[in-house]
Write a protein that holds these residues in place. Sequence first.
Motif, short mmCIF file in Angstrom:
data_model
loop_
_atom_site.label_atom_id
_atom_site.label_comp_id
_atom_site.label_asym_id
_atom_site.label_seq_id
_atom_site.Cartn_x
_atom_site.Cartn_y
_atom_site.Cartn_z
N THR A 77 0.83 66.46 31.25
CA THR A 77 -0.41 65.90 30.73
C THR A 77 -0.80 64.69 31.57
O THR A 77 0.02 63.80 31.80
N PRO A 78 -2.05 64.66 32.04
CA PRO A 78 -2.49 63.50 32.84
C PRO A 78 -2.34 62.20 32.05
O PRO A 78 -2.60 62.16 30.85
N LYS A 79 -1.92 61.16 32.72
CA LYS A 79 -1.73 59.84 32.09
C LYS A 79 -2.94 58.94 32.30
O LYS A 79 -3.02 57.86 31.74
N GLY A 80 -3.85 59.38 33.17
CA GLY A 80 -5.03 58.58 33.46
C GLY A 80 -5.98 59.38 34.33
O GLY A 80 -5.77 60.57 34.56
N PRO A 81 -7.04 58.75 34.81
CA PRO A 81 -7.99 59.44 35.69
C PRO A 81 -7.31 60.01 36.93
O PRO A 81 -6.30 59.48 37.38
N GLY A 82 -7.89 61.10 37.43
CA GLY A 82 -7.35 61.71 38.64
C GLY A 82 -7.52 63.20 38.63
O GLY A 82 -8.22 63.76 37.78
N PRO A 83 -6.85 63.89 39.57
CA PRO A 83 -7.03 65.33 39.71
C PRO A 83 -6.39 66.10 38.55
O PRO A 83 -5.38 65.68 37.98
N VAL A 84 -7.01 67.24 38.22
CA VAL A 84 -6.49 68.12 37.17
C VAL A 84 -6.90 69.55 37.51
O VAL A 84 -7.92 69.78 38.17
#
Length: 125
Positions: A77-84
């Motif tokens: 799970t992403p922890k903050g902004p960025g690629p997904v």
Amino acid sequence: MATFTDCGASAGMLHVTSTAMRPDPPVSGKELRFILGGDLTKLPGDGTTGRLVLKFGLIALVNETFTWTELLDGQPTPKGPGPVELVFPTTLDIQPPRGTWKGTITVSAKDGTELACQQVEFVVG
């Protein structure tokens, strides 16, 4: 070959930078995956869902909803902004209608705000 088109004014939380359908062309009776790659400007929050609707003519033959965790397809799970990368899996029938299919892939926040929308068109031969 599948073609994708941006289909909506999104909230700007997810900027789609790549799209794919695997396999392309689709194989009858096998898993078909639609993949949206992009950049999150902020985390979407609990209750975010994805929806895949595929139609042959006017008839919706696939209409599936996915949780955020399912869309991540085993990725952390992403922890903050960025690629997904978000994955929308489905399976075509062993004898799907042959011809042009059209669909819509959406990602929405819990409150219904659209985060991303892509239209897809492909041929089953």
